[in-house]
Design a protein around this motif. Structure first.
Motif, PDB file in Angstrom:
ATOM      1  N   VAL A   1       0.831  -1.209   0.000  1.00 16.12           N
ATOM      2  CA  VAL A   1       0.000   0.000   0.000  1.00 16.12           C
ATOM      3  C   VAL A   1       0.864   1.258   0.000  1.00 16.12           C
ATOM      4  O   VAL A   1       0.794   2.075  -0.923  1.00 16.12           O
ATOM      5  CB  VAL A   1      -0.976  -0.006   1.193  1.00 16.12           C
ATOM      6  CG1 VAL A   1      -1.855   1.245   1.173  1.00 16.12           C
ATOM      7  CG2 VAL A   1      -1.849  -1.266   1.158  1.00 16.12           C
ATOM      8  N   MET A   2       1.701   1.421   1.013  1.00 14.12           N
ATOM      9  CA  MET A   2       2.537   2.612   1.069  1.00 14.12           C
ATOM     10  C   MET A   2       3.510   2.673  -0.111  1.00 14.12           C
ATOM     11  O   MET A   2       3.830   3.763  -0.611  1.00 14.12           O
ATOM     12  CB  MET A   2       3.304   2.670   2.389  1.00 14.12           C
ATOM     13  CG  MET A   2       2.443   2.956   3.602  1.00 14.12           C
ATOM     14  SD  MET A   2       1.423   4.453   3.440  1.00 14.12           S
ATOM     15  CE  MET A   2       2.687   5.717   3.165  1.00 14.12           C
ATOM     16  N   GLY A   3       3.952   1.529  -0.584  1.00 20.95           N
ATOM     17  CA  GLY A   3       4.840   1.528  -1.746  1.00 20.95           C
ATOM     18  C   GLY A   3       4.184   2.160  -2.958  1.00 20.95           C
ATOM     19  O   GLY A   3       4.816   2.916  -3.710  1.00 20.95           O
ATOM     20  N   VAL A   4       2.897   1.861  -3.177  1.00 20.86           N
ATOM     21  CA  VAL A   4       2.159   2.468  -4.288  1.00 20.86           C
ATOM     22  C   VAL A   4       2.035   3.968  -4.089  1.00 20.86           C
ATOM     23  O   VAL A   4       2.231   4.764  -5.023  1.00 20.86           O
ATOM     24  CB  VAL A   4       0.768   1.818  -4.426  1.00 20.86           C
ATOM     25  CG1 VAL A   4      -0.092   2.561  -5.449  1.00 20.86           C
ATOM     26  CG2 VAL A   4       0.904   0.349  -4.817  1.00 20.86           C
ATOM     27  N   ILE A   5       1.727   4.378  -2.870  1.00 20.37           N
ATOM     28  CA  ILE A   5       1.579   5.809  -2.574  1.00 20.37           C
ATOM     29  C   ILE A   5       2.908   6.542  -2.770  1.00 20.37           C
ATOM     30  O   ILE A   5       2.972   7.584  -3.449  1.00 20.37           O
ATOM     31  CB  ILE A   5       1.073   6.005  -1.134  1.00 20.37           C
ATOM     32  CG1 ILE A   5      -0.345   5.440  -0.994  1.00 20.37           C
ATOM     33  CG2 ILE A   5       1.105   7.481  -0.745  1.00 20.37           C
ATOM     34  CD1 ILE A   5      -0.845   5.388   0.444  1.00 20.37           C
ATOM     35  N   ILE A   6       3.969   6.017  -2.200  1.00 17.59           N
ATOM     36  CA  ILE A   6       5.275   6.673  -2.266  1.00 17.59           C
ATOM     37  C   ILE A   6       5.742   6.813  -3.710  1.00 17.59           C
ATOM     38  O   ILE A   6       6.178   7.896  -4.141  1.00 17.59           O
ATOM     39  CB  ILE A   6       6.303   5.898  -1.418  1.00 17.59           C
ATOM     40  CG1 ILE A   6       5.977   6.025   0.072  1.00 17.59           C
ATOM     41  CG2 ILE A   6       7.725   6.384  -1.694  1.00 17.59           C
ATOM     42  CD1 ILE A   6       6.747   5.065   0.958  1.00 17.59           C
ATOM     43  N   CYS A   7       5.647   5.731  -4.478  1.00 18.53           N
ATOM     44  CA  CYS A   7       6.120   5.777  -5.868  1.00 18.53           C
ATOM     45  C   CYS A   7       5.253   6.702  -6.722  1.00 18.53           C
ATOM     46  O   CYS A   7       5.770   7.451  -7.566  1.00 18.53           O
ATOM     47  CB  CYS A   7       6.140   4.374  -6.456  1.00 18.53           C
ATOM     48  SG  CYS A   7       7.441   3.311  -5.785  1.00 18.53           S
ATOM     49  N   THR A   8       3.947   6.663  -6.514  1.00 16.83           N
ATOM     50  CA  THR A   8       3.057   7.501  -7.318  1.00 16.83           C
ATOM     51  C   THR A   8       3.281   8.976  -7.035  1.00 16.83           C
ATOM     52  O   THR A   8       3.387   9.796  -7.962  1.00 16.83           O
ATOM     53  CB  THR A   8       1.590   7.126  -7.061  1.00 16.83           C
ATOM     54  OG1 THR A   8       1.392   5.747  -7.421  1.00 16.83           O
ATOM     55  CG2 THR A   8       0.640   7.992  -7.879  1.00 16.83           C
ATOM     56  N   LEU A   9       3.376   9.347  -5.766  1.00 14.94           N
ATOM     57  CA  LEU A   9       3.598  10.751  -5.430  1.00 14.94           C
ATOM     58  C   LEU A   9       4.959  11.235  -5.938  1.00 14.94           C
ATOM     59  O   LEU A   9       5.088  12.381  -6.384  1.00 14.94           O
ATOM     60  CB  LEU A   9       3.488  10.954  -3.921  1.00 14.94           C
ATOM     61  CG  LEU A   9       2.089  10.789  -3.325  1.00 14.94           C
ATOM     62  CD1 LEU A   9       2.136  10.939  -1.810  1.00 14.94           C
ATOM     63  CD2 LEU A   9       1.112  11.808  -3.930  1.00 14.94           C
ATOM     64  N   ALA A  10       5.964  10.385  -5.892  1.00 14.58           N
ATOM     65  CA  ALA A  10       7.285  10.773  -6.369  1.00 14.58           C
ATOM     66  C   ALA A  10       7.331  10.878  -7.889  1.00 14.58           C
ATOM     67  O   ALA A  10       8.045  11.729  -8.442  1.00 14.58           O
ATOM     68  CB  ALA A  10       8.330   9.770  -5.890  1.00 14.58           C
ATOM     69  N   ALA A  11       6.564  10.024  -8.579  1.00 10.43           N
ATOM     70  CA  ALA A  11       6.578  10.015 -10.041  1.00 10.43           C
ATOM     71  C   ALA A  11       5.708  11.104 -10.647  1.00 10.43           C
ATOM     72  O   ALA A  11       5.983  11.578 -11.763  1.00 10.43           O
ATOM     73  CB  ALA A  11       6.111   8.653 -10.553  1.00 10.43           C
ATOM     74  N   ALA A  12       4.648  11.496  -9.954  1.00 11.50           N
ATOM     75  CA  ALA A  12       3.651  12.395 -10.535  1.00 11.50           C
ATOM     76  C   ALA A  12       4.240  13.666 -11.142  1.00 11.50           C
ATOM     77  O   ALA A  12       3.859  14.046 -12.267  1.00 11.50           O
ATOM     78  CB  ALA A  12       2.576  12.726  -9.498  1.00 11.50           C
ATOM     79  N   PRO A  13       5.159  14.370 -10.470  1.00 13.55           N
ATOM     80  CA  PRO A  13       5.712  15.584 -11.089  1.00 13.55           C
ATOM     81  C   PRO A  13       6.483  15.313 -12.379  1.00 13.55           C
ATOM     82  O   PRO A  13       6.553  16.181 -13.258  1.00 13.55           O
ATOM     83  CB  PRO A  13       6.641  16.144 -10.004  1.00 13.55           C
ATOM     84  CG  PRO A  13       6.160  15.542  -8.732  1.00 13.55           C
ATOM     85  CD  PRO A  13       5.666  14.184  -9.101  1.00 13.55           C
ATOM     86  N   LEU A  14       7.069  14.123 -12.500  1.00 10.87           N
ATOM     87  CA  LEU A  14       7.825  13.769 -13.708  1.00 10.87           C
ATOM     88  C   LEU A  14       6.910  13.375 -14.858  1.00 10.87           C
ATOM     89  O   LEU A  14       7.351  13.347 -16.018  1.00 10.87           O
ATOM     90  CB  LEU A  14       8.784  12.608 -13.408  1.00 10.87           C
ATOM     91  CG  LEU A  14       9.832  12.820 -12.320  1.00 10.87           C
ATOM     92  CD1 LEU A  14      10.678  11.565 -12.159  1.00 10.87           C
ATOM     93  CD2 LEU A  14      10.710  14.012 -12.645  1.00 10.87           C
ATOM     94  N   MET A  15       5.646  13.065 -14.551  1.00 14.75           N
ATOM     95  CA  MET A  15       4.706  12.587 -15.557  1.00 14.75           C
ATOM     96  C   MET A  15       3.723  13.665 -16.005  1.00 14.75           C
ATOM     97  O   MET A  15       3.108  13.545 -17.073  1.00 14.75           O
ATOM     98  CB  MET A  15       3.924  11.383 -15.001  1.00 14.75           C
ATOM     99  CG  MET A  15       4.796  10.244 -14.544  1.00 14.75           C
ATOM    100  SD  MET A  15       3.855   8.811 -13.916  1.00 14.75           S
ATOM    101  CE  MET A  15       3.346   8.055 -15.472  1.00 14.75           C
ATOM    102  N   ALA A  16       3.569  14.696 -15.207  1.00 17.48           N
ATOM    103  CA  ALA A  16       2.562  15.724 -15.473  1.00 17.48           C
ATOM    104  C   ALA A  16       2.760  16.362 -16.843  1.00 17.48           C
ATOM    105  O   ALA A  16       3.862  16.790 -17.192  1.00 17.48           O
ATOM    106  CB  ALA A  16       2.598  16.791 -14.395  1.00 17.48           C
ATOM    107  N   GLY A  17       1.684  16.392 -17.626  1.00 22.82           N
ATOM    108  CA  GLY A  17       1.702  17.056 -18.919  1.00 22.82           C
ATOM    109  C   GLY A  17       2.317  16.264 -20.048  1.00 22.82           C
ATOM    110  O   GLY A  17       2.328  16.735 -21.192  1.00 22.82           O
TER     111      GLY A  17
END
Length: 254
Positions: free
Chosen positions: A121-137
């Motif tokens: 669970v936390m692994g999904v949260i941590i990776c998603t939050l860290a990746a989101a700025p690199l994926m935006a747009g």
């Protein structure tokens, strides 16, 4: 593959990539033209898997990373930013799924539950939050989480952790949709990887297969096909969904 494939020039980040689904995802994405950043806690197995894919012509790099460790994940994402400038595909595959967790909360115990939820669970949260700025747009940006058909009857600690992944999928789909990032999940049924063959008892395997509507064994390519669909332009209007791939195991279970 030619440069005409939808994965040419794309950057993918796959967790739990040393074996099983993660390795199969990495093989498929790199074979379709993407550069895959493979991550895993097991450094030796990860390097061996990456070398095997490179020997077949795949473009991959390997980073040792524990998804439950914010520092590890932040360092890995910084390496992606530095080396590639951004990220197109995140596959949150790393997870604990042995017989140890395929039991009740009481049997799993507090220490076991903390470890299970830290990774699944936390692994999904941590990776998603860290990746989101690199994926935006980035056009076609896509996250795929790995849930499980065990998240439908939910009789076990493992099932509860994967039910949480379904919830995270819908929450992040809403949260990241405005930046153009799609978030979906796959709920595999019993897929006969080497790990599953080694870990699950014959009784568990027989029970699950008896509940399936389709009589054949599930194989890793079934899950790879679902991942390739969800990360492709064919699924460009699909987000917040969990695709069950289990031979009909969950029919009648909700």
């Amino acid at each position: 593959m030619t440069s005409a494939t939808p994965y040419a020039g794309r950057i993918a980040f796959v967790t739990g990539a040393a074996r099983g689904f993660g390795k199969a995802f990495s093989e498929a994405l790199s074979g379709s033209g993407a550069h895959v950043v493979m991550t895993d806690r097991d450094a030796d197995a990860l390097q061996a898997a990456a070398a095997e894919i490179r020997a077949r012509g795949g473009r991959v790099s390997a980073l040792t990373c524990d998804v439950s460790d914010e520092g590890d994940v932040a360092a890995a994402m910084e390496a992606v930013r530095r080396d590639h400038g951004g990220l197109d595909i995140l596959i949150n595959n790393a997870g604990l799924h042995s017989e140890e967790y395929n039991t009740t909360m009481a049997n799993t115990g507090i220490a076991g539950l903390r470890r299970l939820f830290d990774v699944n669970v936390m692994g999904v949260i941590i990776c998603t939050l860290a990746a989101a700025p690199l994926m935006a747009g980035r056009e076609g940006a896509s996250i795929v989480n790995i849930s499980s058909t065990a998240a439908y009857p939910v009789p076990t600690a493992y099932g509860v952790s994967k039910l949480a992944v379904r919830g995270l999928t819908t929450a992040f789909a809403r949260e990241l949709g405005g930046s153009g990032v799609r978030v979906n999940a796959i709920a595999p049924g019993l897929i006969m990887t080497d790990t599953i063959r080694a870990e699950l008892s014959p009784q568990t395997v027989a029970y699950v297969q008896a509940q399936q509507v389709l009589g054949r064994e599930g194989v890793p390519q079934d899950i790879v096909n679902a991942m390739l669909y969800l990360t492709s332009p064919a699924a460009s209007f699909v987000t917040g969904e969990t695709l069950k791939v289990g031979g009909g195991f969950t029919l009648g279970m909700g």
